[in-house]
Write an enzyme that holds these catalytic residues in place. Structure first.
Site, short mmCIF file in Angstrom:
data_model
loop_
_atom_site.label_atom_id
_atom_site.label_comp_id
_atom_site.label_asym_id
_atom_site.label_seq_id
_atom_site.Cartn_x
_atom_site.Cartn_y
_atom_site.Cartn_z
N CYS A 1 -14.94 -86.96 -4.53
CA CYS A 1 -16.29 -86.68 -4.04
C CYS A 1 -16.51 -85.16 -3.94
CB CYS A 1 -16.42 -87.29 -2.65
SG CYS A 1 -17.89 -86.83 -1.76
N GLY B 1 9.69 -79.17 2.57
CA GLY B 1 9.37 -79.20 1.14
C GLY B 1 8.65 -77.96 0.67
N1 PLP Z 1 5.61 -81.80 -2.02
C1 PLP Z 1 5.12 -83.05 -1.96
C2 PLP Z 1 5.06 -83.89 -3.20
C3 PLP Z 1 4.66 -83.55 -0.74
O1 PLP Z 1 4.16 -84.79 -0.68
C4 PLP Z 1 4.74 -82.72 0.41
C5 PLP Z 1 4.20 -83.19 1.69
O2 PLP Z 1 3.24 -83.93 1.74
C6 PLP Z 1 5.29 -81.44 0.27
C7 PLP Z 1 5.70 -81.01 -0.96
C8 PLP Z 1 5.40 -80.52 1.44
O3 PLP Z 1 6.49 -80.89 2.27
P1 PLP Z 1 6.59 -80.34 3.76
O4 PLP Z 1 5.56 -81.07 4.55
O5 PLP Z 1 7.99 -80.69 4.20
O6 PLP Z 1 6.38 -78.87 3.71
#
Ligand code: PLP
Length: 405
Positions: free
Chosen positions: A326, A72
């Site tokens: 927090c 991602g």
């Molecule tokens: N975008 C969102 C909304 C996510 O929840 C995450 C991971 O937690 C990412 C991007 C990043 O993805 P990756 O872990 O495959 O790099």
């Protein structure tokens, strides 16, 4: 003790069928998909098959609209950086205040180093985007809008199809980080104006280190990674064939289970939510009550911080995650809850295919007592028996200490 994993927005267990699909690629089918011999052809065919599996899951019109990446984060970076390159005359980005750091950290970096102007659209107390502020930020200076499909902390779903249409009116590209939505919500990109979409394998029972970026055929794209001609010149570097085949199988299974499992998972989530609200006073759910991922609940237990609950649940073999507002040094504040102006810490429970009713009942059995213990922990005086750790995990509340952190 059976481990209860309720942190599936962080990552999911790799499905055994996914492992099975990957094994040949890790053993005898080890070819490089770019090679001009039989081994290469086999690996190439495996990539093509995975592209088709993903195409089906997200409703892309063509399989060549899918580029494999490392996950991602890379997909988000590639989409935004490409837009700035293909539209050099446009120097603004529109995003939301509650994006994942994969988008927000890049935007902050671009602001500092490239004098890009970034509009971070605020959200309300339910985490819903301020659509008027969004409209106001759109102009012919905007190269790309990047708004997530669903928020990873609260599960709030954004109206991305509508937002994409508004972005088109000013000629901006529209990208969505759909890492948390893919596999949980039905997606049909053909019927939307969305230009680019990021997804990640390990959020849908696939392996880590694999992901994809959807780029509509009509959109010009510049590769983030320069090198060979892999992925039709969109992402250089030998493809992670086992990871991609795993992602493909994960996508196929997600589509197969979409209807039935989504409903079952939602019932589990709702049972947990209802049970906790009934059993624990001064508790509320964060996020949009209606437009929310079916697997996610983010709950504030007033007067204590989420990380205290998290640690004590961990001792009981229950894994979940916290979002905390927090600032006392116990934990990093959650920019999402801060943007929603939620003053207390919260706990996120996120479900997936391998959760069952027993998991919910276990949390309902132990959590009320944990909250009570933390709320009752002495905060000062000679009788203070709590250890340094518990002091931190107790998350001294604004109300009890006067410290408005
Ligand atoms: N975008 C969102 C909304 C996510 O929840 C995450 C991971 O937690 C990412 C991007 C990043 O993805 P990756 O872990 O495959 O790099």
């Amino acid at each position: 003790m059976k481990v209860v994993h309720l942190d599936n927005n962080a990552t999911t267990r790799v499905d055994p069928e996914v492992v099975e699909a990957m094994l040949p690629l890790l053993t005898h089918q080890f070819g490089n998909p770019s090679s001009a011999h039989g081994f290469g052809a086999l690996a190439g065919a495996a990539l093509k098959n995975a592209r088709g599996q993903l195409q089906a899951l997200i409703g892309a019109e063509f399989d060549d609209e899918i580029t494999f990446t490392s996950g991602g984060t890379e997909s988000d970076n590639a989409a935004i950086l490409s837009a700035l390159e293909v539209m050099p005359d446009r120097t603004e980005i529109v995003t939301s205040a509650v994006e994942h750091p994969a988008v927000l950290t890049l935007c902050a970096h671009l602001e500092e180093t490239r004098r890009v102007r970034v509009h971070r659209i605020p959200v309300d107390s339910h985490g819903r985007l301020d659509v008027d502020a969004y409209r106001a930020a759109l102009s012919p200076n905007v190269a790309i809008v990047s708004i997530m499909w669903a928020n990873n902390e609260t599960g709030t779903i954004f109206p991305v199809a509508k937002l994409a249409e508004l972005a088109k009116e000013v000629g901006a590209l529209f990208h969505t980080d759909a890492v948390q939505a893919v596999g949980k919500l039905p997606i049909d990109l053909k019927s939307t104006a969305i230009d680019m979409l990021s997804l990640s394998s390990h959020k849908l029972h696939g392996p880590k280190g694999a992901g994809a970026l959807f780029v509509k055929r009509t959109v010009r794209f510049h590769s983030l990674i320069k090198g060979g001609h892999q992925e039709s010149d969109r992402r250089a570097g030998t493809e992670n064939t086992p990871g991609i085949v795993g992602l493909g199988m994960a996508a196929e299974l997600a589509l197969k289970f979409m209807d039935g499992e989504t409903r079952r998972i939602k019932r589990l989530r709702d049972r947990l939510e209802k049970g906790l609200l009934q059993r624990v006073p001064n508790t509320f759910v964060n996020g949009d009550p209606l437009e929310r991922l079916p697997n996610t609940t983010n709950i504030t237990f007033e007067f204590i911080q989420g990380n205290g609950i998290l640690k004590l649940l961990d001792r009981e073999g229950i894994a979940c995650s916290y979002g905390s507002a927090c600032t006392s040094g116990c934990s990093e504040p959650s920019h999402v809850l801060s943007a929603m102006k939620i003053p207390h810490g919260a706990v996120r429970f996120s479900f997936a295919r391998d959760n069952d009713q027993e998991d919910v009942d276990r949390v309902l059995e132990v959590l009320p007592a944990i909250v009570e213990k933390l709320r009752d922990a002495p905060v000062s005086g000679p009788d203070r028996r709590i250890t340094e750790e518990l002091q931190c995990v107790a998350g001294l509340s604004a109300r009890r200490t006067g410290d408005h952190s």
